[in-house]
Design an enzyme around this catalytic site. Structure first.
Site, PDB file in Angstrom:
ATOM      1  N   SER A   1     -54.984 -38.933   7.393  1.00 43.44           N
ATOM      2  CA  SER A   1     -53.832 -39.527   7.762  1.00 43.44           C
ATOM      3  C   SER A   1     -53.458 -39.619   9.253  1.00 43.44           C
ATOM      4  O   SER A   1     -52.594 -40.244   9.904  1.00 43.44           O
ATOM      5  CB  SER A   1     -52.565 -38.878   7.339  1.00 43.44           C
ATOM      6  OG  SER A   1     -52.458 -39.355   6.134  1.00 43.44           O
TER       7      SER A   1
ATOM      8  N   LYS B   1     -53.393 -43.145  10.758  1.00 49.10           N
ATOM      9  CA  LYS B   1     -52.305 -43.837  10.722  1.00 49.10           C
ATOM     10  C   LYS B   1     -51.566 -44.011  12.189  1.00 49.10           C
ATOM     11  O   LYS B   1     -51.140 -45.155  12.501  1.00 49.10           O
ATOM     12  CB  LYS B   1     -51.247 -43.236   9.827  1.00 49.10           C
ATOM     13  CG  LYS B   1     -51.561 -43.150   8.477  1.00 49.10           C
ATOM     14  CD  LYS B   1     -50.746 -42.150   7.476  1.00 49.10           C
ATOM     15  CE  LYS B   1     -51.104 -42.286   6.064  1.00 49.10           C
ATOM     16  NZ  LYS B   1     -50.388 -41.262   5.309  1.00 49.10           N
TER      17      LYS B   1
ATOM     18  N   TYR C   1     -57.149 -49.394   3.617  1.00 48.06           N
ATOM     19  CA  TYR C   1     -56.638 -48.054   3.785  1.00 48.06           C
ATOM     20  C   TYR C   1     -57.362 -46.651   3.244  1.00 48.06           C
ATOM     21  O   TYR C   1     -57.575 -45.805   4.126  1.00 48.06           O
ATOM     22  CB  TYR C   1     -55.175 -48.177   3.038  1.00 48.06           C
ATOM     23  CG  TYR C   1     -54.479 -46.544   2.916  1.00 48.06           C
ATOM     24  CD1 TYR C   1     -54.007 -46.044   4.204  1.00 48.06           C
ATOM     25  CD2 TYR C   1     -54.693 -45.685   1.873  1.00 48.06           C
ATOM     26  CE1 TYR C   1     -53.460 -45.065   4.092  1.00 48.06           C
ATOM     27  CE2 TYR C   1     -54.121 -44.531   1.845  1.00 48.06           C
ATOM     28  CZ  TYR C   1     -53.824 -44.090   2.892  1.00 48.06           C
ATOM     29  OH  TYR C   1     -53.020 -42.874   3.083  1.00 48.06           O
TER      30      TYR C   1
ATOM     31  N   TYR D   1     -44.724 -35.300   7.870  1.00 51.52           N
ATOM     32  CA  TYR D   1     -43.836 -35.409   6.408  1.00 51.52           C
ATOM     33  C   TYR D   1     -42.691 -34.672   6.457  1.00 51.52           C
ATOM     34  O   TYR D   1     -41.979 -34.694   7.481  1.00 51.52           O
ATOM     35  CB  TYR D   1     -44.828 -35.452   5.101  1.00 51.52           C
ATOM     36  CG  TYR D   1     -46.341 -35.835   5.832  1.00 51.52           C
ATOM     37  CD1 TYR D   1     -46.725 -37.107   5.945  1.00 51.52           C
ATOM     38  CD2 TYR D   1     -47.294 -34.969   5.696  1.00 51.52           C
ATOM     39  CE1 TYR D   1     -47.890 -37.774   6.071  1.00 51.52           C
ATOM     40  CE2 TYR D   1     -48.791 -35.498   6.141  1.00 51.52           C
ATOM     41  CZ  TYR D   1     -49.024 -36.939   6.354  1.00 51.52           C
ATOM     42  OH  TYR D   1     -50.015 -37.052   6.623  1.00 51.52           O
TER      43      TYR D   1
ATOM     44  N   VAL E   1     -54.878 -34.634   5.677  1.00 53.85           N
ATOM     45  CA  VAL E   1     -55.483 -33.950   4.557  1.00 53.85           C
ATOM     46  C   VAL E   1     -56.762 -33.348   4.834  1.00 53.85           C
ATOM     47  O   VAL E   1     -57.340 -32.706   3.761  1.00 53.85           O
ATOM     48  CB  VAL E   1     -55.298 -34.186   3.226  1.00 53.85           C
ATOM     49  CG1 VAL E   1     -53.867 -34.401   2.939  1.00 53.85           C
ATOM     50  CG2 VAL E   1     -55.738 -35.550   2.755  1.00 53.85           C
TER      51      VAL E   1
HETATM   52  N1  GLN Z   1     -55.936 -40.456   2.237  1.00 54.03           N
HETATM   53  C1  GLN Z   1     -54.944 -39.552   2.070  1.00 54.03           C
HETATM   54  C2  GLN Z   1     -54.108 -40.360   1.109  1.00 54.03           C
HETATM   55  O1  GLN Z   1     -53.668 -41.318   0.975  1.00 54.03           O
HETATM   56  C3  GLN Z   1     -54.204 -39.363   3.342  1.00 54.03           C
HETATM   57  C4  GLN Z   1     -53.138 -38.469   2.969  1.00 54.03           C
HETATM   58  C5  GLN Z   1     -53.014 -37.435   4.223  1.00 54.03           C
HETATM   59  O2  GLN Z   1     -53.829 -37.235   5.180  1.00 54.03           O
HETATM   60  N2  GLN Z   1     -51.791 -36.914   4.360  1.00 54.03           N
HETATM   61  O3  GLN Z   1     -53.677 -39.710  -0.188  1.00 54.03           O
END
Ligand code: GLN
Length: 304
Positions: free
Chosen positions: A63, A66, A188, A240, A258
Protein backbone atom coordinates in the site's frame (compact mmCIF):
# COMPACT_ATOMS: atom_id res chain seq x y z
CA UNK A 1 22.67 16.00 12.63
CA UNK A 2 24.38 12.60 12.54
CA UNK A 3 21.55 10.11 12.71
CA UNK A 4 23.77 6.98 12.69
CA UNK A 5 23.97 6.65 16.44
CA UNK A 6 20.24 6.93 17.04
CA UNK A 7 19.36 4.50 14.22
CA UNK A 8 21.85 1.94 15.58
CA UNK A 9 20.48 2.32 19.10
CA UNK A 10 16.91 1.78 17.90
CA UNK A 11 17.89 -1.22 15.78
CA UNK A 12 19.79 -2.82 18.68
CA UNK A 13 16.96 -2.24 21.08
CA UNK A 14 14.24 -3.66 18.83
CA UNK A 15 15.91 -6.35 16.73
CA UNK A 16 15.20 -9.14 19.21
CA UNK A 17 11.69 -7.96 20.04
CA UNK A 18 10.18 -9.67 17.05
CA UNK A 19 7.69 -11.97 18.77
CA UNK A 20 4.68 -9.71 18.27
CA UNK A 21 2.69 -9.52 15.06
CA UNK A 22 2.00 -11.70 12.05
CA UNK A 23 3.06 -11.82 8.42
CA UNK A 24 0.50 -10.72 5.80
CA UNK A 25 -0.25 -14.39 5.17
CA UNK A 26 -3.61 -13.60 3.51
CA UNK A 27 -1.44 -13.05 0.43
CA UNK A 28 0.16 -16.54 0.23
CA UNK A 29 3.38 -15.31 -1.37
CA UNK A 30 3.97 -12.83 1.50
CA UNK A 31 3.76 -15.67 4.04
CA UNK A 32 7.15 -16.81 2.71
CA UNK A 33 9.04 -13.67 3.78
CA UNK A 34 11.63 -14.02 6.57
CA UNK A 35 9.87 -12.47 9.60
CA UNK A 36 13.18 -11.46 11.24
CA UNK A 37 14.16 -8.94 8.57
CA UNK A 38 14.58 -5.44 9.97
CA UNK A 39 16.13 -2.45 8.27
CA UNK A 40 16.06 1.33 8.60
CA UNK A 41 17.21 3.94 6.11
CA UNK A 42 17.16 7.73 6.39
CA UNK A 43 17.90 10.06 3.50
CA UNK A 44 18.44 13.72 4.22
CA UNK A 45 17.37 16.39 1.73
CA UNK A 46 21.02 17.05 0.85
CA UNK A 47 21.51 13.40 -0.11
CA UNK A 48 23.21 12.04 3.04
CA UNK A 49 22.28 8.48 3.94
CA UNK A 50 22.09 6.79 7.34
CA UNK A 51 21.21 3.12 7.51
CA UNK A 52 21.20 -0.02 9.59
CA UNK A 53 20.20 -3.70 9.28
CA UNK A 54 18.43 -5.07 6.19
CA UNK A 55 17.98 -1.65 4.59
CA UNK A 56 19.29 -2.87 1.25
CA UNK A 57 16.97 -5.86 0.75
CA UNK A 58 13.91 -5.78 -1.42
CA UNK A 59 10.42 -6.07 0.03
CA UNK A 60 6.90 -5.79 -1.33
CA UNK A 61 5.83 -2.14 -1.17
CA UNK A 62 2.09 -2.98 -1.17
CA UNK A 63 0.00 0.00 0.00
CA UNK A 64 2.94 2.38 0.09
CA UNK A 65 2.39 2.44 -3.69
CA UNK A 66 -0.89 4.30 -3.11
CA UNK A 67 0.94 7.55 -2.37
CA UNK A 68 2.87 7.26 -5.62
CA UNK A 69 -0.24 6.46 -7.65
CA UNK A 70 -1.92 9.51 -6.07
CA UNK A 71 1.03 11.71 -7.01
CA UNK A 72 0.99 10.44 -10.59
CA UNK A 73 -2.79 10.95 -10.77
CA UNK A 74 -2.45 14.51 -9.43
CA UNK A 75 0.24 15.28 -11.97
CA UNK A 76 -2.27 14.24 -14.68
CA UNK A 77 -5.69 15.50 -13.52
CA UNK A 78 -4.77 17.75 -10.57
CA UNK A 79 -7.44 18.58 -8.00
CA UNK A 80 -10.16 16.87 -10.09
CA UNK A 81 -9.20 13.66 -8.31
CA UNK A 82 -11.18 14.91 -5.30
CA UNK A 83 -14.44 14.79 -7.29
CA UNK A 84 -14.12 11.01 -7.05
CA UNK A 85 -12.27 10.38 -3.75
CA UNK A 86 -12.49 12.12 -0.35
CA UNK A 87 -9.74 13.24 2.04
CA UNK A 88 -11.23 12.11 5.34
CA UNK A 89 -9.90 9.33 7.56
CA UNK A 90 -12.13 6.27 7.24
CA UNK A 91 -11.73 4.93 10.78
CA UNK A 92 -12.08 1.49 9.20
CA UNK A 93 -9.69 -1.26 8.08
CA UNK A 94 -7.88 -0.75 4.77
CA UNK A 95 -10.04 -3.28 2.92
CA UNK A 96 -13.41 -2.37 4.46
CA UNK A 97 -16.47 -2.19 2.23
CA UNK A 98 -19.06 -0.91 4.74
CA UNK A 99 -18.78 2.85 4.09
CA UNK A 100 -18.81 2.46 0.34
CA UNK A 101 -22.47 1.61 0.04
CA UNK A 102 -23.87 4.42 2.15
CA UNK A 103 -21.40 6.89 0.66
CA UNK A 104 -22.48 5.84 -2.84
CA UNK A 105 -19.21 4.51 -4.15
CA UNK A 106 -17.05 7.53 -3.28
CA UNK A 107 -14.13 6.21 -1.18
CA UNK A 108 -13.26 8.16 1.97
CA UNK A 109 -9.62 8.68 0.97
CA UNK A 110 -7.01 7.54 -1.58
CA UNK A 111 -5.04 5.35 0.85
CA UNK A 112 -7.69 2.76 1.68
CA UNK A 113 -8.08 0.04 -0.93
CA UNK A 114 -11.33 1.51 -2.29
CA UNK A 115 -9.62 4.85 -2.94
CA UNK A 116 -6.57 3.24 -4.48
CA UNK A 117 -8.82 1.29 -6.86
CA UNK A 118 -10.32 4.58 -8.10
CA UNK A 119 -6.77 5.95 -8.55
CA UNK A 120 -5.92 2.81 -10.52
CA UNK A 121 -9.00 3.38 -12.69
CA UNK A 122 -7.90 6.97 -13.39
CA UNK A 123 -4.43 5.80 -14.43
CA UNK A 124 -5.92 3.09 -16.66
CA UNK A 125 -8.04 5.78 -18.34
CA UNK A 126 -5.24 8.32 -18.84
CA UNK A 127 -2.15 6.24 -19.60
CA UNK A 128 -1.52 4.44 -22.89
CA UNK A 129 0.37 1.60 -21.23
CA UNK A 130 -0.54 2.01 -17.54
CA UNK A 131 1.64 -0.74 -16.04
CA UNK A 132 4.70 0.27 -18.03
CA UNK A 133 4.28 3.98 -17.35
CA UNK A 134 3.63 3.55 -13.62
CA UNK A 135 6.71 1.35 -13.27
CA UNK A 136 8.72 3.91 -15.18
CA UNK A 137 7.53 6.69 -12.84
CA UNK A 138 8.66 4.66 -9.82
CA UNK A 139 11.98 3.86 -11.49
CA UNK A 140 12.67 7.57 -11.85
CA UNK A 141 11.58 8.36 -8.29
CA UNK A 142 13.51 5.49 -6.68
CA UNK A 143 16.58 5.96 -8.85
CA UNK A 144 16.54 2.25 -9.73
CA UNK A 145 16.11 1.63 -13.47
CA UNK A 146 15.63 -2.08 -12.82
CA UNK A 147 12.65 -1.84 -10.48
CA UNK A 148 10.17 -4.62 -11.29
CA UNK A 149 6.71 -5.93 -10.62
CA UNK A 150 6.83 -9.22 -8.74
CA UNK A 151 4.53 -11.30 -10.95
CA UNK A 152 4.36 -14.09 -8.35
CA UNK A 153 3.09 -11.69 -5.68
CA UNK A 154 0.60 -10.05 -8.07
CA UNK A 155 -0.73 -13.47 -9.10
CA UNK A 156 -0.83 -14.67 -5.51
CA UNK A 157 -2.88 -11.65 -4.44
CA UNK A 158 -5.21 -12.02 -7.41
CA UNK A 159 -5.87 -15.66 -6.48
CA UNK A 160 -7.37 -14.54 -3.14
CA UNK A 161 -8.43 -11.00 -4.08
CA UNK A 162 -12.14 -11.42 -3.37
CA UNK A 163 -12.46 -8.35 -1.14
CA UNK A 164 -10.70 -6.09 -3.62
CA UNK A 165 -12.92 -7.51 -6.36
CA UNK A 166 -16.03 -6.76 -4.33
CA UNK A 167 -14.81 -3.22 -3.59
CA UNK A 168 -14.14 -2.61 -7.27
CA UNK A 169 -17.52 -4.01 -8.28
CA UNK A 170 -19.33 -1.94 -5.64
CA UNK A 171 -17.59 1.25 -6.84
CA UNK A 172 -18.33 0.34 -10.45
CA UNK A 173 -22.03 -0.12 -9.60
CA UNK A 174 -22.08 3.58 -8.57
CA UNK A 175 -20.28 4.62 -11.75
CA UNK A 176 -17.03 5.65 -10.00
CA UNK A 177 -14.94 3.12 -11.92
CA UNK A 178 -14.93 3.68 -15.68
CA UNK A 179 -12.87 0.78 -16.95
CA UNK A 180 -13.31 -2.96 -16.90
CA UNK A 181 -13.08 -4.12 -13.26
CA UNK A 182 -10.59 -6.90 -14.10
CA UNK A 183 -8.25 -4.46 -15.82
CA UNK A 184 -8.36 -2.10 -12.82
CA UNK A 185 -7.74 -4.96 -10.38
CA UNK A 186 -4.85 -6.26 -12.47
CA UNK A 187 -3.22 -2.82 -12.37
CA UNK A 188 -3.82 -2.54 -8.61
CA UNK A 189 -2.36 -5.97 -7.79
CA UNK A 190 0.67 -5.12 -9.88
CA UNK A 191 1.29 -1.71 -8.30
CA UNK A 192 1.21 -3.39 -4.86
CA UNK A 193 3.65 -6.10 -5.98
CA UNK A 194 6.52 -3.71 -6.79
CA UNK A 195 9.62 -4.36 -4.72
CA UNK A 196 11.98 -1.76 -3.29
CA UNK A 197 14.68 -1.62 -0.67
CA UNK A 198 14.42 0.81 2.25
CA UNK A 199 17.07 2.94 0.51
CA UNK A 200 15.02 3.08 -2.71
CA UNK A 201 11.83 3.88 -0.83
CA UNK A 202 13.46 6.76 1.05
CA UNK A 203 14.66 8.12 -2.28
CA UNK A 204 11.24 7.75 -3.92
CA UNK A 205 9.69 9.73 -1.04
CA UNK A 206 12.33 12.44 -0.82
CA UNK A 207 10.27 14.81 -3.05
CA UNK A 208 7.57 14.73 -0.36
CA UNK A 209 10.13 16.14 2.07
CA UNK A 210 11.38 18.74 -0.40
CA UNK A 211 8.22 20.36 -1.81
CA UNK A 212 8.25 18.21 -4.95
CA UNK A 213 11.89 18.49 -5.95
CA UNK A 214 14.80 16.25 -5.09
CA UNK A 215 18.51 16.17 -5.89
CA UNK A 216 18.12 13.10 -8.11
CA UNK A 217 15.18 14.37 -10.18
CA UNK A 218 15.44 16.52 -13.30
CA UNK A 219 12.27 18.46 -12.43
CA UNK A 220 9.75 18.67 -9.57
CA UNK A 221 7.19 15.84 -9.60
CA UNK A 222 4.41 18.08 -8.30
CA UNK A 223 3.82 21.66 -7.20
CA UNK A 224 4.61 22.66 -3.63
CA UNK A 225 0.93 22.98 -2.81
CA UNK A 226 0.09 19.48 -4.06
CA UNK A 227 2.94 17.94 -2.10
CA UNK A 228 1.66 19.72 1.01
CA UNK A 229 -1.78 18.26 0.40
CA UNK A 230 -0.52 14.71 -0.15
CA UNK A 231 1.47 14.99 3.09
CA UNK A 232 -1.71 16.12 4.86
CA UNK A 233 -3.57 13.05 3.59
CA UNK A 234 -0.65 10.81 4.65
CA UNK A 235 -0.82 12.27 8.14
CA UNK A 236 -4.58 11.83 8.48
CA UNK A 237 -5.09 8.60 6.50
CA UNK A 238 -1.73 6.86 5.97
CA UNK A 239 -2.26 4.16 8.59
CA UNK A 240 -5.99 3.39 8.15
CA UNK A 241 -7.69 3.10 11.54
CA UNK A 242 -4.35 3.66 13.25
CA UNK A 243 -3.61 7.03 11.65
CA UNK A 244 -4.42 8.96 14.83
CA UNK A 245 -2.10 6.70 16.79
CA UNK A 246 0.77 7.23 14.32
CA UNK A 247 0.29 11.01 14.34
CA UNK A 248 0.16 10.94 18.16
CA UNK A 249 3.18 8.73 18.73
CA UNK A 250 5.37 9.55 15.72
CA UNK A 251 4.17 12.92 14.45
CA UNK A 252 5.22 12.63 10.80
CA UNK A 253 3.24 12.16 7.57
CA UNK A 254 3.78 8.56 6.50
CA UNK A 255 2.43 5.47 4.78
CA UNK A 256 2.47 1.78 5.57
CA UNK A 257 2.02 -1.37 3.52
CA UNK A 258 1.30 -4.99 4.45
CA UNK A 259 4.75 -5.94 3.15
CA UNK A 260 5.93 -4.43 6.47
CA UNK A 261 7.35 -1.20 5.06
CA UNK A 262 6.66 2.22 6.55
CA UNK A 263 7.93 5.45 5.04
CA UNK A 264 7.67 8.86 6.69
CA UNK A 265 8.86 12.36 5.86
CA UNK A 266 9.99 15.39 7.82
CA UNK A 267 9.54 18.36 5.46
CA UNK A 268 12.81 20.18 4.69
CA UNK A 269 14.86 17.52 6.48
CA UNK A 270 14.55 13.88 5.42
CA UNK A 271 12.59 10.81 4.42
CA UNK A 272 12.92 7.65 6.51
CA UNK A 273 11.93 4.04 5.76
CA UNK A 274 11.63 1.11 8.14
CA UNK A 275 10.99 -2.47 7.09
CA UNK A 276 9.98 -5.28 9.41
CA UNK A 277 7.43 -7.74 7.97
CA UNK A 278 5.38 -8.66 11.06
CA UNK A 279 2.16 -6.65 11.29
CA UNK A 280 -0.23 -5.67 14.05
CA UNK A 281 -3.97 -6.32 13.71
CA UNK A 282 -4.41 -3.03 11.80
CA UNK A 283 -1.99 -4.20 9.10
CA UNK A 284 0.91 -1.92 10.12
CA UNK A 285 4.46 -3.12 10.87
CA UNK A 286 4.86 -3.60 14.63
CA UNK A 287 8.56 -2.77 14.74
CA UNK A 288 8.17 -0.12 12.06
CA UNK A 289 5.72 1.84 14.21
CA UNK A 290 7.86 1.34 17.30
CA UNK A 291 11.11 2.30 15.56
CA UNK A 292 9.65 5.55 14.24
CA UNK A 293 8.14 6.38 17.61
CA UNK A 294 11.56 5.91 19.23
CA UNK A 295 13.21 7.92 16.45
CA UNK A 296 11.05 11.03 16.86
CA UNK A 297 11.14 10.70 20.65
CA UNK A 298 14.93 10.40 20.86
CA UNK A 299 15.66 13.12 18.29
CA UNK A 300 12.85 15.47 19.31
CA UNK A 301 12.04 15.90 15.60
CA UNK A 302 8.46 15.89 14.36
CA UNK A 303 6.19 18.19 12.37
CA UNK A 304 4.74 19.40 15.64
N1 GLN B 1 -2.36 -5.39 -1.78
C1 GLN B 1 -2.83 -5.24 -0.45
C2 GLN B 1 -4.33 -5.42 -0.41
O1 GLN B 1 -5.00 -4.91 -1.24
C3 GLN B 1 -2.43 -3.91 0.08
C4 GLN B 1 -2.93 -3.66 1.49
C5 GLN B 1 -1.99 -2.89 2.35
O2 GLN B 1 -0.79 -2.85 2.11
N2 GLN B 1 -2.52 -2.36 3.40
O3 GLN B 1 -4.87 -6.06 0.45
Amino acid sequence: MDFSLVLNEIHDKLKNRNSEGKLAAYIPELAKVDPCKFGIHLLSTDGKEYCVGDYNEKFSIQSVSKVLSLSLVMSIIGEKVWDRIGVEPSGNPFNSIVQLEYEKGKPRNPFINAGALVLADILVTHLKDPKKEFLNYLRILSGNKNLQYNEKVAKSEKSVGYKNASLANMIKSYGNIENDVDVVLDFYFHQCSIEMTCAEMSKAFLPFATHGEAYHLPEPILTKSRVKRINAVMLSCGFYDESGEFAYKVGLPGKSGVGGGIVAVQPDQFSITVWSPKLNEKGNSVLGMKALELFTTKTGISIF
